[in-house]
Structures are given as C-alpha cells and as structure tokens.
Write an enzyme that holds these catalytic residues in place. Sequence first.
Site, mmCIF file in Angstrom:
data_model
loop_
_atom_site.group_PDB
_atom_site.id
_atom_site.type_symbol
_atom_site.label_atom_id
_atom_site.label_comp_id
_atom_site.label_asym_id
_atom_site.label_seq_id
_atom_site.Cartn_x
_atom_site.Cartn_y
_atom_site.Cartn_z
ATOM 1 C CB ILE B 95 -43.321 -13.535 -27.040
ATOM 2 C CG1 ILE B 95 -42.354 -12.456 -26.521
ATOM 3 C CG2 ILE B 95 -42.572 -14.764 -27.523
ATOM 4 C CD1 ILE B 95 -41.418 -11.860 -27.547
ATOM 5 C CG HIS B 132 -35.366 -0.272 -26.283
ATOM 6 N ND1 HIS B 132 -35.303 0.878 -25.547
ATOM 7 C CD2 HIS B 132 -36.245 -1.067 -25.638
ATOM 8 C CE1 HIS B 132 -36.099 0.778 -24.493
ATOM 9 N NE2 HIS B 132 -36.696 -0.395 -24.526
ATOM 10 C CB VAL B 255 -51.379 -24.214 -20.230
ATOM 11 C CG1 VAL B 255 -50.520 -25.476 -20.209
ATOM 12 C CG2 VAL B 255 -51.862 -23.900 -21.642
ATOM 13 N NE ARG B 397 -38.362 -3.435 -16.994
ATOM 14 C CZ ARG B 397 -38.616 -2.542 -16.026
ATOM 15 N NH1 ARG B 397 -38.838 -2.953 -14.786
ATOM 16 N NH2 ARG B 397 -38.658 -1.257 -16.289
ATOM 17 C CB SER B 424 -36.879 -4.162 -21.213
ATOM 18 O OG SER B 424 -36.858 -3.116 -22.124
ATOM 19 C CB CYS B 491 -64.434 8.260 -25.810
ATOM 20 S SG CYS B 491 -62.920 8.901 -25.086
#
Lengths: 422, 584
Positions: B95, B132, B255, B397, B424, B491
């Site tokens: 976000i 979704h 913060v 969540r 979600s 790797c």
Amino acid sequence: MIVASYDVVVIGGGPAGLAAAVSSHESGASTLLIEREDRLGGILKQCIHDGFGLERFNQRLTGPEYACKEIEKLRECGVKVFLNSFVREIKQLERGFELEIQNSKGVARVGTKSIVFAMGCRERSAKQVFIHGTRPAGVMTAGQAQFFINIQGYMPSKRAVILGSGDIGLIMARRLVLEGAEVEGVYEIKSEPSGLSRNIAQCLEDFNIPLHLSTTVTRVFGKERVEGVEVAQIDSNFKIVEGTQRYIPCDSLILSVGLIPENDMLETLGLVLDNSTKGPYVDQNMHTMLDGAFSCGNALHVNDLADFVSESGEIAGRSAALFAKGELLRGESLPVEDNGKFLYKVPQFADPCSSEDLIFYFRVKKECRNARLEVKNGDDVVFSKKYMVLRPPEMEKVIIKPEKIVHKDRSLVFNLVEANNE
Amino acid sequence: MQKFLQSLEKKLIKKGFANIKVSLVNESVLLEGEVDSLDQKLEAGYIAAGFPFNQVISNVSIKNLKEEPFPKASLTDESLNGSIYDVVIIGAGVIGCSIASKLSAYNLSVLLLEKESDVGMHASSRNDGVIHPGIAAKPGSLKAKYNVRGNEAYTKLCEDLNVPFFRPGSLIVFGSSALRLLLPIFKMRARANGVKGTRYISRKSLMRKEPYIEGKQYGAFYMPTTGQLSPYRLVVALAEHAVENGVKVSLDTLVSGFEKDGDGIYSVATNKGSIKAGLVINSAGAWADKIAEFAGDKFYSLHFRKGVDVIVDRKKAQFLNHIMARPSFNLAKTKTKGGGLIKTIEGNVLIGPTAHEVVEREDYSTSSVDISQLSNHFKLNKKIEVSDIITFFAGVRACTYKEDFIIEKSKRVRNFIHVAGIQSPGLASAPAIAEDVVNMSLDILSSKMVIDKNPNYSEKRKFSIPETRSMDAKHLEELVKKNPKYGTIVCRCEQISEGEIRDVFRSPLVPVSLDSIKRRTGAITGRCHGGFCTPRIFQIIQEETGLPVEAITKKGGRSPVILKKTKGDIDYSYVKTSAQEDVQ
Ligand SMILES: Cc1cc2nc3c(=O)[nH]c(=O)nc-3n(C[C@H](O)[C@H](O)[C@H](O)COP(=O)(O)OP(=O)(O)OC[C@H]3O[C@@H](n4cnc5c(N)ncnc54)[C@H](O)[C@@H]3O)c2cc1C
Ligand SMILES: Cc1cc2nc3c(=O)[nH]c(=O)nc-3n(C[C@H](O)[C@H](O)[C@H](O)COP(=O)(O)OP(=O)(O)OC[C@H]3O[C@@H](n4cnc5c(N)ncnc54)[C@H](O)[C@@H]3O)c2cc1C
C-alpha cells in the site's frame, strides 16, 4: 557459441566425477569434465577431518588430501575440464545428447555420446523436516556450517544444538567444540544414531557431547536470531511424549537430517527415480534406464565413504566410454529383489550378459545381529555371507561374478535371515 | 446512536459480556473491559460490528495477557532531523509503496518511512500473490470496489514496472450437485461487483482445463481475470519506481509519535529525528490503529488473522493450470477463509492460506496444525502430495471488526489519511487504493500549494535485473559478453547468476540483508534453501558493501548470521604498529 563434441561428458567434479573422468579417458574415450564451482573436489574440499582413503589408498587422509590425489590423476591424463560452468539444459538427440553450458565466457553447446551424472547430493533442510516456530537467523544445515567454518573461517554459532545424528552433524559437533563453541547436545528422533559408530565415539564421546536418542526439536524461538529451541521425547510411533518438552537456550540450530541426491537434471530427461535411494535405477554398469546416461557417487545413492564413491565413478566412466564406442551392449535387465529387510540395494538391475562384476551396495532397514545374507538366482545360491552386525548407517558391499548368473531370465533375490530365526 | 448503544449493551450482557463497557468515541463504539480469551474479545468486537456505528474500537484486554509492546528501533541517529517533506508515508508495504509510486508523478517531496531493513517485509511479502477477481467481497463494500478496479489495473502496471504477471484464471469447483446450487449466488455476486467474463463450465471442460483434478466434480465457476504475481517483486519494483522518480525511502525508520499543531500534524517523530510533514499517510499495516491513536484520531481497532501457506516442489507445477478452490461457505460473510491451490508465476504451486486469529501483530511462527489444516486441499489434485511440500510460511492480515478497508481523509486531523484494515484482497486492490489516496492527497495539499506534474516522471521503471535463467542461449551469450558475471551461477537450484546478485547493489534502493537479496533475485528460494549458496552470497555482500561479516544480517536488526571469526583470527594491526615503532 562454441560447438564441440566428446565421447563422454562427466557432470560434477567431486570424487565420483573425478574417478569417472579418469576411467573414461583410460578406456580411450574423449572426455570432458564439467564442474560448477571454481575448484574440483566436490564436498571433500570442506571435509578437513581425516578418515578418507582407507579402502582406496590404504591411508588415512583428510578430504582435501583425498581430493588432491584424485585431481592429480586427472591432471596426469590431461582430461579437459570446464570449471565455473553450469549445465543449463540437456537435450536428448537421436544418438547421444546435446548440452548447453554457461560460464563467464558465454554459452557453449557440446555434443556427447554418453553422460555421467555425478552431481552429488544436497542436504535436507529445516522446512523439509517441518521444524516449526519462528524464522530467525541461526538455523542452518551442518554442511553450511562446515563451509562457513572450514572454508571461510567464520563462526556461525557460539552455543549450538544439533538436530540429527548424521555423520556431518557429528563431525560438526566436534569441529564447533574445537573452535571454542559450546555444543549443548545432539538430538536424534530415531532410537538409533544415523551416523557411523566410529564418528559417535570420536566426535561425541571423546568430547563429552551428549547424544539424546528418541528426542527431537519441536520448536524454534527467537524473532531475529535463534534464542532457544524446545526439545521433546518421541515415542515409537514418532509422537511427542507429552510433558517431556524442555527449553534449551542456544544461538543456533544445526541440522544433520539427511542428504538428497541431486537428480533434477535426470528427471528433466524423463527418468524416474528410485524412491528408496532418490537416485536413478541402474545396472552394474551404472547405466540408467536411458541409453547413454550413467550415474555414480552420491547422486546415485548416499554413500558412507568417499572410497566407494570413487569406485562407482570408475565403473560409470568406463561403461560410458564403452557405450560411446558402441561396445557396451545391454542384454537382460534382471530385477534385483529382496525379502523386505533392506533399505535399498544398488544396482537395482543386473545384466547377466555383461562382463562387469556385479558390485552391490546395500543398507538394512533395521539393525540385525548374526544374520546371513543369501543371494539367489532362481534356486541357485550365488552368494552367501554371515554378518555379526548390520546397521542402517553402514553400507555393505557384495561382489558377484557375472558368470554365476546362469538363469538369465530369473531375478536376483537378496534374502537376509537373522540367526535366531534360522 | 444512544439507542444503539443501549441495545448493544443488552446484547453483550445476553452473550455473557456484562463487564464490557460501551461508549461512543469519534462516531465509533468503544469497548472496554477484560475477558478471558482472544475468542471472547473477538466475539464482543464482532457483536459490536453488527450495529450501525462507524467502526469498533476494542480496548478490551485479555486476562493474563499484556498488551503487545510497540516496536523498538534498533538504532537511533539524527539523519532525518529537521527535514521537511510535502508528504510522509508511514509503512512501505504494497500500500505505502503503491501510493509513493503514484505520488511520484507530481512535483511533491515525498518521504516513505519503513521501520524494517527492507520494504515489504510484513503482510506484503507473506501472501499468495493472487490478484483476485473481486467476487468474494460483499457488494457495496470498499473491498469489492477496490478489488475489481485494482485487478483491471495490474496488466498495465506490471508492464510498466517490468514485473512478471499472468492471469491463469480461477476455478471454484463443485464437489457435489448440492454445492452446484450455489452457482446463482456466484453469478449474482459477479454481476453486482462488476467482475467480467465469469461463467459456469461443465464437468467435461473442467476436466480439459484441469486434467489432474481429483474425483467426481460437478463443474466449476470460472473467473478468467484472476491473476498471480510475486508479491515481493511487486513491492520492490514499486519502491524502486518511486525512488527513480524522486521519492526518498528511509528504511530502519520507526514512527513513534507526532507533534500536533492545532488540528494538524506538524512533525513526525522517528528514531532518526523529527520530520516536518505537509501531509501524513498512514499505511502502517498491522500498526495502523496505533499510528491513528498517535495522531489523535483513533476510531478503529485492528485484530490479526494469521495465514499459513505451503509451497510445493516446482516439479509438480505442470499438474495445475489455474487457481483452484472449493466453494467457501464463508462467502456470505466477509472473512477470508478456505484457500486453495495456486499456480504461481514463478512456476511453483502454493497451497493455502489458512486463517486463524492471533494476539501478536507480527507472529509468523508456524505449527504442524497449520500444515495439517491444508492437507484437505491436496485432495483436489491427483498428483500433488503432502510429501511435495518444500517450504511453508505465515503472514498476518490486519483486519477491522467491520472486516472492510478504511480508506479516508481523517475527519479530525487536517492533514492525515487513513489506509487501514487492508486485509485480503489488499494486494489485488493496491493500485486502485493508491489512485484514490493520491487524489485525496492532492485535495488536501492543493489548499496550500500549487501542484504540478513531475517533469522528469517516467511511468516505466528503469532499473531491472535481467533474469538469465529464462533467456535463450543467444541473448545470454550477448549479456555474458558484456558482463561475464552473468555467466557464473551462484544459486544452483534457481539458476541465479553472480551478475544478478551484484545488480542488487546498483538498484535504486539498496538493502543489505540475505533476505532482501533473496526477495530481489530469487536466490536461496530453491530446493536446498540456501544450503550451498548462502556462504557465497555472503561473500558477495561483503565485497560489495565492505561491511564486517558480523554486521551482515539475515533480515536486518539483530539477525547476524556469523557471530565471530574462527580461532586464529588475531587483530594483526598491532604487529604493524610495533614493527613501525621498532624502526623508529
Ligand atoms: C555437506 C556435506 C558434508 C559431507 N561430509 C562428509 C564427510 O565428512 N565424510 C564423508 O565420508 N562423506 C561426507 N559427505 C558425503 C560426501 O558427499 C561423499 O563422501 C562424496 O564427497 C560424494 O562424492 P560425489 O562426487 O558423489 O559428490 P560431491 O562431492 O558432492 O561432488 C559433486 C560435484 O558436482 C558438482 N555439480 C553438481 N551439480 C552440477 C552441475 N549441474 N553442473 C556442474 N557441476 C555440478 C558440485 O559442484 C560438486 O563439486 C558429505 C556430504 C555433504 C553434502
Ligand atoms: C497469508 C496471506 C495471504 C494473502 N493473500 C493475498 C492474496 O492472495 N491477494 C491479495 O490481494 N491479498 C492477500 N493478502 C492480503 C495482503 O497481503 C495485504 O492486504 C497487504 O499486503 C497489506 O499491505 P499493507 O501495505 O497494508 O501492509 P504491510 O505489508 O504490513 O505493510 C505495512 C508496513 O508498515 C510498516 N510499519 C508499521 N508500523 C510502522 C511504524 N510505526 N513506522 C514505520 N513503519 C511501520 C511495517 O513494517 C510494514 O512494512 C494475504 C494476506 C495474508 C496474511
């Protein structure tokens, strides 16, 4: 893009690949060895303890010393080696294979009539044994700790708990103590240790490191770095015995919970792996079910001694060279069966038409004492031997002359019978 | 509202919560008191959420359980002290990074603060990466609105950011004819939420789409827009894009409070000093309710639902073509539950997630119970077995009691925006959420300044690390000729070259932990879990940064991998000095 062609390409430059490359060359095949790392020797480079070479050189050598001897042989015969080179892709052609190899110079295509797969194995990790709890720094495999300490000179631990009594774990327990770290204990979920008896004595007992059998780590604590683990006793059904949980403060959890042969490349060629060895099915020529593809060393099955690894490499290299020259013919593939007492047997097939000795390696499922092994071909006993004790960690070797296999349409059956049942 | 308070009180008493006090705060209902368990706390919260208050604030404590302490910073300095920014964004999850990336199109000074050593270390890298279609959320909810819009935005966004993305589509399979009766509900939902292209497919075409599906199925509901991507690649790309366009990202920056000036925030207090901000955006994920409280605008509480996923060996990916699940009976409610089988862009199969409530906000521990809860999903596919699991992980969540997003300008603090409760489908919704938050920001800021477009803005991310493993021989050859390090594999399991790993150190946002390299390149994520490559990557970090080994961490903070050197590592500097002294 370079294009070159060889009779035999060996993938992997550990003891298996080294021996394979030498014997392929000695059998008259043009040979290329491909190694991903910047040095040959495979895992032996980091095994600075001794105990290698008793069978092959009649000497007690360290891992790097053993590797040096093998590399010296390779140098003498002048086999071509690609270091720092990675096989990106293998394509099966109508006859032979084509490999796409990358390194710092570019991408090369190489054609070959046969391939020896000698990629060794990797270690099973924390996730694969479902260790739960938090995800801090300080959970690592024993081989990784070995690399940090022996190759890089870094200590990843000051106070360790070791889970699993595999040989690498036992050796690392001693190594950590020698480096001034504290090893709180080695925890083994099974009721028997999985490492060699000599390692239990020399690495744990001599250093007063306790070994806790039927005990496992049930949880990891610490958000950033490991702060402790919870251990608990396990009953015979591998269930936690309630009330036996105890918290042990430590800064690391080191895992020695098994090795897995590296065979993803074989799988992309469509070969099915043996569930008990996690390696391909082979006959005594180390020939897999795919014509021209050979396997040896720890990629075939996890060996207990590097000496046996070299031996299987020699066979694979020689057979691959013969195959390239059109001199290795596949006759019958007789399945090798058993009476259920075995963890596994390699090779899984016998070719009675081949002149190569039948060298079998086997491990038993459970410890047995005073046991007799009989190998039958049809009703004929082709091999028989009595063993004082057989333990799963210790691999056993059996040699059978191919001319003894007279029933070329009947399988070979390994029967192990303990004395008190006889 | 008083009337509702009284009936809530009655209902709580009836349900055995006589000792919970209710009151009105900031148009929300505040619950206070003590209960015996987390379950009880949640039950009380959900009861309150059933009443038409704005949100639910739960200050209910649980017996014998202390409140989780606010995180502490591992270092302090003054490097940001006195700095001035038009916009300060708190939290660099998907976000915060999406908002930063979109805000960078304007001529604004933007600072993105993240308490961890890298972006996206929490929910945003601990999820399924599913974009979704937008059918699960209740029509009219913010979740439904943003999910559908976000889903549409992903094709172009991923092109611009050069992030691999695909739309395998998803299937809800009906295991019985009774379950098929749910079909009209799905159809209605799709219509109400505006999800395009959905349709019922018969058993026969289901078998064609998923030949390895287990057992007798009664067709499926097919949603072709469902997508999947690597969530941490996305978050890193968003942050890099923002930095390329002038946003400053400050990692390891916590913060811990605000200085107010009347009804506005004057400055943001951090462990790196105090920052003057024209506008503050709260996208602090699991800590968003605390940040709101610090700002003097607490009107919601979060609770925490853990989810565990397992990852299956990539060998099995060929046996799954879609994202697949059984119908979830919670469809009517809004809680995420159920989970399924997910085909990933990286060629793995993910199975999960589970869902259960936890007390701690950043509790990522797993247990065998989590794994066994997922075993049911394995039954959907004939080829994928529990023994194929190569690893597992957990995420948390952050949810409100109303189980919907909160995306709004603060009603009480002049220059503060809430982006909270982003559970979600937060990932799927992120581009749309960011778009609206940017508009809110411009709205607030334009009252005191003129905002122009950023003249140097580029929609495309410029930096990217080449993926040598998927190149054909010719292109790889060309690349290696330019930089030989792309030819050397570090790797082995995931085929990641030294060049790719070193590129991380030339990226717009350089963090220096093992995990951050893992997230950016995919190294360490394979079958051996870093058994072989970790020591070598370690060496590269050291060469690139010059840090002492003991300072290199797994995931920032106090997570060193190496504790000291082996014996015999003596500080030789004294030898030199004494030799020099001898000569003098
Ligand atoms: C961590 C660890 C520690 C061990 N410690 C001991 C010990 O102390 N004592 C003991 O007796 N045994 C030990 N073993 C067992 C040991 O592996 C064998 O004894 C022996 O080294 C196996 O030889 P190998 O040639 O089959 O495999 P390795 O020695 O593993 O060699 C395989 C080689 O193949 C290369 N390779 C793999 N894939 C590719 C590819 N795609 N392209 C190019 N090259 C490739 C690898 O880089 C490596 O050099 C250990 C094993 C491990 C994994
Ligand atoms: C198991 C699981 C599976 C999921 N699957 C999907 C899915 O498939 N599709 C989907 O759309 N969604 C999915 N989700 C949801 C999705 O992951 C979240 O909605 C999304 O990541 C939320 O992003 P965020 O930026 O709000 O939060 P976060 O990623 O948690 O970011 C918040 C950031 O703020 C930082 N922060 C907090 N407090 C402070 C402070 N005081 N100072 C500085 N920084 C601070 C944190 O360190 C953190 O990095 C899933 C979630 C879980 C747990």
